[in-house]
Design an enzyme around this catalytic site. Structure first.
Site, mmCIF file in Angstrom:
data_model
loop_
_atom_site.group_PDB
_atom_site.id
_atom_site.type_symbol
_atom_site.label_atom_id
_atom_site.label_comp_id
_atom_site.label_asym_id
_atom_site.label_seq_id
_atom_site.Cartn_x
_atom_site.Cartn_y
_atom_site.Cartn_z
ATOM 1 C CB SER A 1 33.963 30.730 39.045
ATOM 2 O OG SER A 1 35.187 31.366 38.798
ATOM 3 C CB ALA A 2 28.575 30.484 37.894
ATOM 4 C CG HIS B 1 32.991 29.056 46.567
ATOM 5 N ND1 HIS B 1 33.886 28.303 45.861
ATOM 6 C CD2 HIS B 1 32.944 30.261 45.950
ATOM 7 C CE1 HIS B 1 34.370 29.031 44.861
ATOM 8 N NE2 HIS B 1 33.804 30.215 44.883
ATOM 9 N NE ARG C 1 38.986 37.071 41.749
ATOM 10 C CZ ARG C 1 39.725 36.847 40.665
ATOM 11 N NH1 ARG C 1 40.290 37.840 40.019
ATOM 12 N NH2 ARG C 1 39.882 35.610 40.214
HETATM 13 C C1 LIG Z 1 36.627 36.459 38.403
HETATM 14 C C2 LIG Z 1 35.593 36.313 39.481
HETATM 15 C C3 LIG Z 1 35.197 35.047 39.921
HETATM 16 C C4 LIG Z 1 34.271 34.917 40.944
HETATM 17 N N1 LIG Z 1 33.797 33.681 41.264
HETATM 18 C C5 LIG Z 1 32.870 33.553 42.237
HETATM 19 C C6 LIG Z 1 32.324 32.279 42.538
HETATM 20 O O1 LIG Z 1 32.574 31.290 41.874
HETATM 21 N N2 LIG Z 1 31.474 32.195 43.588
HETATM 22 C C7 LIG Z 1 31.146 33.271 44.345
HETATM 23 O O2 LIG Z 1 30.427 33.107 45.320
HETATM 24 N N3 LIG Z 1 31.585 34.507 44.033
HETATM 25 C C8 LIG Z 1 32.419 34.666 42.988
HETATM 26 N N4 LIG Z 1 32.864 35.899 42.637
HETATM 27 C C9 LIG Z 1 32.385 37.053 43.391
HETATM 28 C C10 LIG Z 1 30.975 37.456 42.980
HETATM 29 O O3 LIG Z 1 30.852 37.506 41.587
HETATM 30 C C11 LIG Z 1 30.689 38.825 43.588
HETATM 31 O O4 LIG Z 1 30.964 38.784 44.971
HETATM 32 C C12 LIG Z 1 29.257 39.265 43.414
HETATM 33 O O5 LIG Z 1 28.831 39.128 42.090
HETATM 34 C C13 LIG Z 1 29.163 40.714 43.859
HETATM 35 O O6 LIG Z 1 27.864 41.162 43.688
HETATM 36 P P1 LIG Z 1 27.515 42.661 44.010
HETATM 37 O O7 LIG Z 1 26.046 42.776 43.901
HETATM 38 O O8 LIG Z 1 28.168 43.074 45.286
HETATM 39 O O9 LIG Z 1 28.280 43.509 42.896
HETATM 40 P P2 LIG Z 1 27.875 43.793 41.380
HETATM 41 O O10 LIG Z 1 27.351 42.595 40.714
HETATM 42 O O11 LIG Z 1 29.044 44.464 40.762
HETATM 43 O O12 LIG Z 1 26.679 44.806 41.519
HETATM 44 C C14 LIG Z 1 26.870 46.166 41.831
HETATM 45 C C15 LIG Z 1 25.893 46.955 40.988
HETATM 46 O O13 LIG Z 1 25.920 48.309 41.374
HETATM 47 C C16 LIG Z 1 25.687 49.076 40.224
HETATM 48 N N5 LIG Z 1 26.127 50.431 40.499
HETATM 49 C C17 LIG Z 1 27.397 50.868 40.707
HETATM 50 N N6 LIG Z 1 27.398 52.199 40.903
HETATM 51 C C18 LIG Z 1 26.108 52.612 40.828
HETATM 52 C C19 LIG Z 1 25.475 53.872 40.924
HETATM 53 N N7 LIG Z 1 26.172 54.992 41.144
HETATM 54 N N8 LIG Z 1 24.130 53.955 40.787
HETATM 55 C C20 LIG Z 1 23.395 52.825 40.550
HETATM 56 N N9 LIG Z 1 23.961 51.605 40.421
HETATM 57 C C21 LIG Z 1 25.284 51.492 40.569
HETATM 58 C C22 LIG Z 1 26.499 48.364 39.163
HETATM 59 O O14 LIG Z 1 26.099 48.693 37.855
HETATM 60 C C23 LIG Z 1 26.256 46.916 39.510
HETATM 61 O O15 LIG Z 1 25.176 46.362 38.797
HETATM 62 C C24 LIG Z 1 33.753 36.072 41.581
HETATM 63 C C25 LIG Z 1 34.117 37.334 41.119
HETATM 64 C C26 LIG Z 1 35.003 37.454 40.052
HETATM 65 C C27 LIG Z 1 35.312 38.804 39.495
#
Ligand SMILES: Cc1cc2nc3c(=O)[nH]c(=O)nc-3n(C[C@H](O)[C@H](O)[C@H](O)COP(=O)(O)OP(=O)(O)OC[C@H]3O[C@@H](n4cnc5c(N)ncnc54)[C@H](O)[C@@H]3O)c2cc1C
Length: 487
Positions: free
Chosen positions: A50-51, A54, A317
């Site tokens: 949702s970008a 918060h 999520r």
């Molecule tokens: C529907 C929805 C709505 C949301 N709305 C909000 C919001 O409005 N505000 C907010 O604050 N948060 C929101 N969130 C949460 C937020 O999007 C996430 O918490 C955040 O993007 C997580 O980031 P991350 O880097 O942990 O995970 P990711 O963005 O998933 O990054 C993990 C990365 O690891 C990589 N990876 C996985 N396995 C391997 C491997 N073996 N080797 C190398 N790379 C690997 C993947 O390709 C990926 O790029 C929402 C989430 C969802 C699904």
């Protein structure tokens, strides 16, 4: 073991969390490498959410979510200018339409105050409708949070990574970690699809796959399951008839509810729902999901202009066993987990990065801060945002700026070439789209897609058939003759 690279720290995962951690690491005299399995950064959960940054009133007091959300929100306010982050601090509303929901607003208000959120207040019907005239006349009041904002999540992740690279860190894309290498209970590196990388510390920021990464090191304490959220995006003409800012319903037990919300680029979306899934790759949108979010959004804005919808998408999520973020040292020495980030992981990312560094400092008391950390990124202005005089100067300096490739969003060839060659540059059609908006308009790439493909092939010196839309097997074109005429 033959290592292709040596580092002090390897960060696994180029989502917003991994990129924010890489930037924090780059403040120290450390050799840090981020490895991402996809061809570009932010292709996981970070690309579809949702970008919203918060305010921080949702999560229970004392939880990691609450602590990092409130701190993360403040950090984004500070970082916006340094990193040219596309954030609009519009404020958010949680809308109540019944007396019971008004009572929930009081609970959210007290929780927010306990979490340290500033400026929260419950506003009456008149004040709500003066801010958002298209909301249902059934509205009774709303919780107003002036510190909330909307951002461009891909841009935030990219900016964190580019700042880190500017300070000596390295980013490897198309590089999947197959195993965390452990000797005598200590991390010694990672085995990847490009070869092994030596490292004393490994940060697990692999999002949905954080459990698989942990298990590969012998740590089976983490379980992550996917929870899908679906969306409908409306084109810019719909914005005026929908909402100006961020409008939530009162929350449910599993999610903040299906919202109606503006984007930084002037579109509006509705969503997400919340559906527990078995498959971590299932991003399909469904008729049931669309119907559910339309019904839910109509309760907030009765006159949804459904004819102005331009695309549907969904995100997954990464849900941990207890629902909170996992930010902790593993039982395997040298491995740190930063995973299980459902919402508000985007809002919390810079604060999560600080917490990871605290854990790293506890494991290693020899870390030394750099004195010459470069916090500010160079500024870029989109051609479409330039004045006529600026556009003329850009074309005079480089005639490619005079060739418009994406007509919907007025993106020029000059800009596309630039983002292919910039730090952490685009290798895919979606990579160009996310950096320039080419393909994000009403026609969704129908006109510019083939041209963008051609430019990528030319600039990266690869055949057109090797250009990918996004992930590994997503080639834009298929050479039927080379395949012996077979489809
Ligand atoms: C529907 C929805 C709505 C949301 N709305 C909000 C919001 O409005 N505000 C907010 O604050 N948060 C929101 N969130 C949460 C937020 O999007 C996430 O918490 C955040 O993007 C997580 O980031 P991350 O880097 O942990 O995970 P990711 O963005 O998933 O990054 C993990 C990365 O690891 C990589 N990876 C996985 N396995 C391997 C491997 N073996 N080797 C190398 N790379 C690997 C993947 O390709 C990926 O790029 C929402 C989430 C969802 C699904």
């Amino acid at each position: 073991m033959n290592y292709i690279k040596e580092a002090d720290v390897v960060v696994i995962g180029g989502g917003v969390v991994g990129c924010a951690i890489l930037r924090e690491l780059s403040k120290y005299k450390l050799r840090s490498i981020l490895v991402e399995k996809e061809p570009d950064l932010a292709c996981g959960t970070t690309k579809a959410n949702s970008a919203i940054i918060h305010a921080g009133f949702d999560a229970p007091k004392g939880s990691k979510k609450a602590l990092t959300n409130v701190r993360g929100n403040r950090l984004y306010h500070e970082l916006q200018d340094q990193l040219n982050l596309d954030i609009k601090w519009l404020g958010s509303m949680v809308v109540a339409t019944t007396a019971e929901e008004m009572a929930t607003l009081e609970e959210l208000l007290s929780r927010g105050i306990a979490n340290g959120v500033k400026g929260l207040e419950i506003i009456d019907k008149e004040a709500v409708l003066s801010k958002e005239p298209n909301l249902t006349p059934n509205v009774q009041g709303a919780l107003w949070a002036p510190t909330a904002g909307i951002c461009w999540p891909f841009g935030a992740a990219l900016a964190f990574a580019r700042c880190a690279v500017q300070n000596g860190a390295e980013v490897l894309t198309d590089c999947a970690v197959e195993q965390v290498l452990v000797e005598d209970g200590k991390v010694v590196g990672v085995a990847t699809s490009q070869g092994a990388i030596q490292a004393r510390y490994v940060i697990n920021a692999a999002g949905l796959y954080g459990d698989a990464i942990a298990a590969s090191a012998g740590d089976t304490s983490i379980h992550i399951h996917p929870r899908k959220g679906e969306y409908i995006l409306f084109d810019k003409t719909a914005a005026a008839s929908l909402v100006q800012g961020i409008v939530f319903p009162t929350p449910t037990k599993t999610s903040k509810g299906c919202l109606v919300c503006a984007t930084t680029h002037g579109n509006v979306f509705i969503g997400p729902n919340a559906q527990d899934m078995a498959d971590k790759e299932d991003l399909a949108t469904t008729t049931e999901g669309m119907n559910a979010i339309i019904a839910s959004a109509k309760k907030l804005v009765p006159t949804l202009p459904l004819g102005a919808s331009i695309t549907e998408f969904s995100g997954l999520r990464a849900v941990s066993d207890n629902g909170d973020f996992i930010i902790e040292a593993s039982s395997v020495h040298g491995l740190i987990h930063a995973t299980g980030m459902q919402s508000p992981g985007l809002s919390s990312a810079p604060a999560i990065a600080e917490e990871v560094l605290e854990i790293l400092r506890e494991l290693d008391d020899t870390l030394v801060l750099k004195h010459d950390f470069k916090a500010v990124l160079p500024r870029h202005k989109a051609f479409s945002a330039m004045t006529r005089a600026e556009q003329e100067a850009a074309i005079a300096a480089n005639p490619l700026y005079g060739r418009v490739i994406c007509r919907c969003e007025t993106v020029t060839e000059g800009e596309i070439v630039e983002v292919i060659h910039e730090t952490c540059g685009a290798k895919t059609v979606d990579g160009v789209k996310r950096r320039t908006r080419a393909g994000m308009g009403r026609c969704q790439g129908g006109f510019c897609g083939p041209r963008v493909t051609q430019i990528i092939a030319r600039e990266l010196n690869i055949p057109v058939t090797a250009v990918r839309k996004e992930g590994a097997a997503s080639q834009m074109f298929y050479d039927k003759e080379a395949a012996g005429g077979k489809d």
